[in-house]
Design a protein around this motif. Sequence first.
Motif, PDB file in Angstrom:
ATOM      1  N   MET A 452      35.628   9.889  22.002  1.00  0.00           N
ATOM      2  CA  MET A 452      36.708   9.976  22.985  1.00  0.00           C
ATOM      3  C   MET A 452      36.306  10.937  24.098  1.00  0.00           C
ATOM      4  N   GLY A 454      37.755  12.619  27.444  1.00  0.00           N
ATOM      5  CA  GLY A 454      39.002  12.788  28.174  1.00  0.00           C
ATOM      6  C   GLY A 454      39.115  14.141  28.842  1.00  0.00           C
ATOM      7  N   VAL A 459      42.998  13.714  28.217  1.00  0.00           N
ATOM      8  CA  VAL A 459      42.901  13.923  26.777  1.00  0.00           C
ATOM      9  C   VAL A 459      44.154  13.414  26.058  1.00  0.00           C
ATOM     10  N   PHE A 462      44.061  10.749  23.354  1.00  0.00           N
ATOM     11  CA  PHE A 462      43.191  11.103  22.235  1.00  0.00           C
ATOM     12  C   PHE A 462      43.895  12.048  21.267  1.00  0.00           C
ATOM     13  N   PHE A 465      45.352   9.450  19.244  1.00  0.00           N
ATOM     14  CA  PHE A 465      44.337   8.808  18.402  1.00  0.00           C
ATOM     15  C   PHE A 465      44.033   9.653  17.166  1.00  0.00           C
ATOM     16  N   ASN A 478      35.454  11.250  14.117  1.00  0.00           N
ATOM     17  CA  ASN A 478      36.082  11.365  15.432  1.00  0.00           C
ATOM     18  C   ASN A 478      35.369  12.434  16.246  1.00  0.00           C
ATOM     19  N   LEU A 480      35.378  14.229  20.043  1.00  0.00           N
ATOM     20  CA  LEU A 480      36.091  14.420  21.302  1.00  0.00           C
ATOM     21  C   LEU A 480      35.233  15.204  22.277  1.00  0.00           C
ATOM     22  N   TYR A 545      35.732   5.508  24.084  1.00  0.00           N
ATOM     23  CA  TYR A 545      36.931   5.498  24.927  1.00  0.00           C
ATOM     24  C   TYR A 545      36.798   6.535  26.030  1.00  0.00           C
TER      25      TYR A 545
END
Length: 594
Positions: A452, A454, A459, A462, A465, A478, A480, A545
């Motif tokens: 992710m 962002g 963000v 997410f 998410f 995951n 980020l 993403y």
Amino acid sequence: MNATQPALAAPSGLGEERQTLLRQLVDGLEPAQLYWIAAYAAQQAAHPVARQAQAPAARLTVLYGSQTGNARRVAERFAAEAEAAGLPVRLVRAGAYPVRELANERYLAVVVSTQGEGEPPDDARGFVEFLASRRAPKLPALQYAVLGLGDSSYPLFNAMGRAVDARLAELGAKRLAPLAEADVDIEPVAGPWAEGALALVRERLARELPTASVTPLRAAPIRPQFHRDRPFPAPVLANQRIVSRHADRDVRHVELSLEGSGLRYAPGDALGVWHRNPWSLVDAFLASLALDGDAAVARDGKTLPLREWLARERELTRSSRPLVQAVAERADSAVLRAILEDAEALKALLASHQPIDLLRAYPASWDAAALVAALRPLTPRLYSIASSPQAVGEDEVHLTLAVVDYHAHGEPHLGAASRWIADADEDATLDVFVEANERFRLPADGARDVIMIGPGTGVAPFRAFVQERQQAGATGRNWLVFGNRHAADDFLYQVEWQQALRDGALHRLDVAFSRDQAGKRYVQHVLRERGAELYAWLAGGAHLYVCGDAAQMAKDVHAALVEIVATHGGTTPEAAQARLSEWLQDGRYARDVY
């Protein structure tokens, strides 16, 4: 086929290629599976008429490419009207359309929006690229109609609608109706286009359909009680600043109640908010143009005082090409006329001047009716939802938004919607609706890894998410990548991310704070630094993403991804670009950019 099985003579007419396919099909199957195939083949042979009836007949295909949901809504309504008229119709998202079928289409309606710098929506990118390529077939039997949706606050207004319409004609297709181009006020253009196109399709399909055909009845889809045209007044549960008092801008975390609305959402969806323009801005318009706020103006079937038109019905913070044209005519400005002919100059003007700035810079005589006609209709603002209903409950929804507040041309400027939301206290309500975003969904397989990207308020989805994956017990990792200006001032949801790392709900967090060192450092720099690991995740099937600014961030991130795939995948930039385009179409690479 097992070597102990006796060979069978192929039936007459079964070519070598089909014999090979048949052998591949049955190779290694158990006896029960072979018996099932034999029974299925016998059943098909016994009902040739039924199989013939299932063959595709002449029909209308309605194809849509949508970024924010407008094109989807228009296409859905058009398809429903066609079906109600007794026509065979199918509705297809451009990203899911099998392009090989284009050569066999007879009647095609395309509803497509234009994004940013004249680009297609992500879910239509593959279709548009195919249509523009040498692989696109000649289409002499196709009759089509195109409706383009755009935003005249961008210089390349409706570029995709024009491109699709022109290319279909170039391939030999015949227009059922002229290209229609809608601005943000969609209905005045979409309504007549749909009515005209549908009448022509009905007339021509009637000659081809069997006279005794029966259209099967379907249950009409149930529209939610509250929707875009009838928003729900959502009580504010919380509205708090989530950056330090030293931060360059105010960022809010807002919690709203959906109790009693029947509205449902999924992570990746957006919440639409209808706002009212600030009274201070309304008063500035009236004072600058010396107009009476109580003057009655009749338009769009209603009569309201000018003050109400400006507060509730018209865009006061977003300029558009039609407004520039209207100001140029009233002010008789050669400068503005020249800007209208220069795409880059117009882009710069629209980005730097709100409507009030144009009216002050190019003074002219205005009456109330002319002003209302020149300004665009007010549109709702869409905000990525920052919560999972599994984590906060179905009757609650969270938003993350930056409050627009700056000085330009010697005057303070506000973001109308963000200011409206920021000023809403816990006794207030906000008029909201849910805008589904099916292109921006978590993978159905919880074992898939997720990356992710962002920066800033990008963000928000997410957060939803990570909450959703934790609640669902997803086993995939995951990762980020977050960016903002200063770690000490605007590290949004820092405590939550640190807790998620401890809980195992977040497996990796990389950050880029652009102003915490001598040289600016953005998320795309982090991606390049972590390129080998990023590519390893992607090669292993991870979903990617991106959410945030379309004008610069999304382009820079995409360029970094092309470089990473080319470098670590051992391929050319062109092949890397093709691979990313393929992931976009497959849903493994999804963007929510604005």
